[in-house]
Write a protein that holds these residues in place. Sequence first.
Motif, PDB file in Angstrom:
ATOM      1  N   ASN A 239       0.846  -1.186   0.000  1.00 34.06           N
ATOM      2  CA  ASN A 239       0.000   0.000   0.000  1.00 34.06           C
ATOM      3  C   ASN A 239       0.884   1.239   0.000  1.00 34.06           C
ATOM      4  OD1 ASN A 239       0.630   0.978   2.581  1.00 34.06           O
ATOM      5  ND2 ASN A 239      -1.094  -0.045   3.558  1.00 34.06           N
ATOM      6  N   GLU A 240       0.254   2.383  -0.167  1.00 31.47           N
ATOM      7  CA  GLU A 240       1.030   3.592  -0.445  1.00 31.47           C
ATOM      8  C   GLU A 240       2.010   3.948   0.667  1.00 31.47           C
ATOM      9  OE1 GLU A 240      -2.059   6.374  -1.239  1.00 31.47           O
ATOM     10  OE2 GLU A 240      -3.130   5.915   0.584  1.00 31.47           O
ATOM     11  N   TRP A 241       1.612   3.756   1.912  1.00 39.07           N
ATOM     12  CA  TRP A 241       2.498   4.145   3.018  1.00 39.07           C
ATOM     13  C   TRP A 241       3.691   3.205   3.079  1.00 39.07           C
ATOM     14  CZ3 TRP A 241       0.690   8.619   3.424  1.00 39.07           C
ATOM     15  CH2 TRP A 241      -0.693   8.857   3.421  1.00 39.07           C
ATOM     16  N   CYS A 244       6.235   4.114   0.576  1.00 45.57           N
ATOM     17  CA  CYS A 244       7.113   5.208   1.028  1.00 45.57           C
ATOM     18  C   CYS A 244       8.269   4.639   1.843  1.00 45.57           C
ATOM     19  CB  CYS A 244       6.348   6.195   1.894  1.00 45.57           C
ATOM     20  SG  CYS A 244       5.108   7.110   1.008  1.00 45.57           S
ATOM     21  N   ASP A 248      12.184   4.742   0.831  1.00 45.48           N
ATOM     22  CA  ASP A 248      13.164   5.366   1.703  1.00 45.48           C
ATOM     23  C   ASP A 248      14.357   4.443   1.932  1.00 45.48           C
ATOM     24  OD1 ASP A 248      13.457   7.858   3.293  1.00 45.48           O
ATOM     25  OD2 ASP A 248      13.851   6.387   4.861  1.00 45.48           O
ATOM     26  N   ASN A 276      -0.391   9.323  -4.858  1.00 49.21           N
ATOM     27  CA  ASN A 276       0.011   9.763  -3.532  1.00 49.21           C
ATOM     28  C   ASN A 276       1.314  10.572  -3.621  1.00 49.21           C
ATOM     29  OD1 ASN A 276       1.284   9.833  -0.977  1.00 49.21           O
ATOM     30  ND2 ASN A 276      -0.024   8.143  -0.280  1.00 49.21           N
ATOM     31  N   ALA A 278       3.311  11.569  -1.432  1.00 48.27           N
ATOM     32  CA  ALA A 278       4.408  11.096  -0.598  1.00 48.27           C
ATOM     33  C   ALA A 278       5.213  10.031  -1.331  1.00 48.27           C
ATOM     34  CB  ALA A 278       3.863  10.538   0.708  1.00 48.27           C
ATOM     35  N   LEU A 281       7.407  11.853  -3.896  1.00 49.76           N
ATOM     36  CA  LEU A 281       8.577  12.472  -3.271  1.00 49.76           C
ATOM     37  C   LEU A 281       9.618  11.437  -2.872  1.00 49.76           C
ATOM     38  CD1 LEU A 281       7.515  15.358  -0.885  1.00 49.76           C
ATOM     39  CD2 LEU A 281       9.008  15.472  -2.846  1.00 49.76           C
TER      40      LEU A 281
END
Lengths: 843, 213
Positions: A239-241, A244, A248, A276, A278, A281
């Motif tokens: 999922n999107e989180w 991230c 990272d 998304n 985030a 980025l």
Amino acid sequence: MAPPNLSQRAPSPSPSQPSGKSEISDLKMQLRQLAGSRALGTDDSKRDLFKKVISYMTIGIDVSSLFSEMVMCSATSDIVLKKMCYLYVGNYAKGNPDLALLTINFLQKDCRDEDPMIRGLALRSLCSLRVANLVEYLVGPLGLGLKDGNAYVRTVAAMGVLKLYHISASACIDAEFPSMLKRLMLNDPDPQVVANCLSSLQDIWSLEASTSEEAAREREALLSKPIVYHILNRIKDFNEWAQCLILDLASNYIPSESDEIFDIMNLLEDRLQHANGAVVLATIKVFLHLTLSMTDVHQQVYERIKAPLLTLVSAGSPEQSYAVLSHLHLLVMRAPMLFSSDYKHFYCQYSEPSYVKKLKLEMLTAIANESNTYEIVTELCEYAANVDVSIARESIRAVGKIALQQYDVNAIVDRLLQFLEMEKDYVTAETLVLVKDLLRKYPQWSHDCIAVVGNISSKNVQEPKAKSALIWMLGEYSQDMADAPYILENLIENWDDEHSSEVRLHLLTAVMKCFFKRPPETHKALGAALAAGLADSHQDVHDRALFYYRLLQYDTSTADRVVNPPKQAVSVFADTQSSEIKDRIFDEFNSLSVIYQKPSYMFIDKEHRGPGDLSEELGNLSVGSEPVDNTLPTQRYEANDNDLLLSTSEKEESRVQASDSSAYSAPEYDSSSLSLVSTGIQSEAPLSVPGLPAYNPQASTDIDDLLGLGLSITPAPPPLKLHPKAVLDPGTFQRKWGQLGISLSQEFSMEPRGVAALTTPQALLRHMQGQSVQCIASGGQPPNFKFFFFAQKADEPSSFFLVECLINSSSAKVQVKIKADDGGASDAFWTLFKSALSKFGLP
Amino acid sequence: MAGAVSALFLLDIKGRVLVWRDYRGDVSAVQAERFFTKLIEKEGDPESQDPVVYDNGVTYMFIQHNNVFLMTASRQNCNAASILLFLHRVVDVFKHYFEELEEESLRDNFVVVYELLDEIMDFGYPQYTEAKILSEFIKTDAYRMEVTQRPPMAVTNAVSWRSEGIRYKKNEVFLDVVESVNILVNSNGQIIRSDVVGALKMRTYLSPKGKVN
């Protein structure tokens, strides 16, 4: 799905509603009655009661006295009741460890429930109790949870391990949970389980790494090729989180060859289009960090990421625009050229909040160049009439900054002067400050400016900064402004009404300057000003008045030279942030550092810092050239070093001021130049200003020299020889490092073959030893190495050089800070050190 | 590593805590008050404030929705963009449950709010923010109790937004293109800037799950 309609069941308590004890004892009674009941509909009535209890708890009524009744009622299969009970228990357990013990039993039982939801929830509640003496009850259920057949339970358990670690690190490590997490991370089919394992492992290893070699290795292993590739290949499942998080991780990965870089970028290319922001980025961070060492590709990456970033800015919520713009701001500052054609994207829209506008204004300032200045300045001038005063001020400042950057300022000066005609107090105030700066850089414009400034009535200028600027101009250009002596005289008459000491200081200086240019007209005003200054209660004002008074008594021609020295125009105004700090912010891309425009060590408490921070790297330093198990000294280094970092940045600032003031004595810097000079005498430390000849302590204390008017040149030092077998114990090193100021700070790029040979710190140590430079501590993993070196003068055993050297092997950048007992020799030492370092890796 | 959030607060318009969820135990409810004083300290109305506020080692990130502030407190160097976006997602989730997110709807639904806060974030790391997934976890409605015995779909399913085993009689896809045109004209009538922001909204009624090319 219809929203659950609860309003009629849950009372909506207002603050005036029950807080009395009777209400709570009533609840207690009802709960007791229901606890044993098995009648139909019991669960529904229980729910109502539980909701009441939770509501009370939320609005701040203490319902902890119901603890045992709540626990009794929790023997149910109703998941809603369970959840409410867990919530209640979690809220009160920390304050009442005895009560928490009561609940352990039923939570443990629920961890073995047949419903996976209940197992998961119970496990999460169990881990969230945060009561240290209950740790022993956690280990069993957690172990089972990690092996649970249901992914929901495993997700909870993976996070539970981290919670356990924060309650008791040893219990977590002893139960070998980290290695179980690692296995799970690599094998679990469920993406969220994998993601949570990764978060937990990152957190655990980076906290452990400061005390355990093995943990440091494990932390590195998370960044190894197989693991990073394994997870990256699955990225679309997450999922999107979680994406991230993975991105990272990938941004810290160091590929061993350039093909890998392109593979990763191709794989992640489509992430740039993710809905998304985030994720976008985070992807950008990966791209930027991967290509740091490849200049051309790095530039192409900027081009590639521009469009997605600009879309994000205009598409999302204002808060998101702000976050994205902060990052764009960072990139723009690093490469303004690349964004110069996109200036229209940074025009402010009427509806935007001022924090967004402010960032946009800064970016417009940065990207202005010959081709777009006209448009940008025209736009900025529109904003100067903005109803939002702070934005209007910012835009005027922006115009001024652009003027200071440009070669052709003709048109801009005209516009600035037009601002003065708007006759708005704040516009005039801001403009005056800018005109003053412009004059310092372009004295040739004085004629036009003075004509306009002369028309401003000093009564309309109230802000201290603006008033000081006006007074400075009156003093500096008094020969061209007919009224100057009389305006000054007027201001001096109102000396007592002037509240700002800054303004009074400038008034003193201005009247002195004016006096030497037009003595007959100013004579009276000078007398009045000196008298008022001597009687002033402000220490600085008093001292300056006294100083001028005695200077005039001593010799008027000297006084003239002190007050009105020939001045060179300022070529570049000092940049307040060092490049080292800027680079560190860039390393911390996609975090708060970018928003605050500060590296994280400046705003995060030490115990909350993440990995990759300097403190962590220092934690890995090993004293001596071979790893020693004594870790105490390294920790002391760490504390020491953080202070050093801060003090360095302060020092740099003051140094910048010093260089500025000696080039040109301008309003703000008048007082600081004097104070700096006086400290220079006391400490006898050479005031080494980069680019300027060093201040020579032996030179006469003639006032001309002090103000940097007569330039003295230091004699060339004798050739420097280093002691081949220098000895210094760590304690002394540390003490010296704390005492000495930095005498030299340099950055340079290493030869590629040197970087290639730098696989372990030890390799460089042996090499430097051969060059009479000893290492006292070293550490870090690729690409970041950190060394502390020292060397000793061959002919002067008490004179040491201390070096902090940071090497980034992927960017080949080396940052060196030198501290020396004999600061004068640090340049010579730097030459030796640099040549020694550049010989590294040669056959 | 992206830092974790310490706690999530829901505040009313005067800065009083309505509900908060403590994820890591390193901040307290007092922090919320400090945040608000800090916010008021700066001049002007709170709406024009930076969404990121720093005070004494703690970073507060907040957004406002109607008369509610959603705010996170963190002691770590967290990923600002993702947290701010996360807060907006939280608003979406709440709206899904309460139609509108405001003080009154929160006060009426403390229990659901707690349940949601429990599932959207664990130990400060965002977990699930899709309302559809969350509806599998949140079972406060008694009526839906009977269907709860199967495990939440996210755990058995790689596509996070879709339940398993959905069949439609007619396989259809609806695609909406929503575009908005922004144009900025100066006083001389010249176009300074123009752009189009577009969104594709898709509603699928396709039976087998899988990728659509």
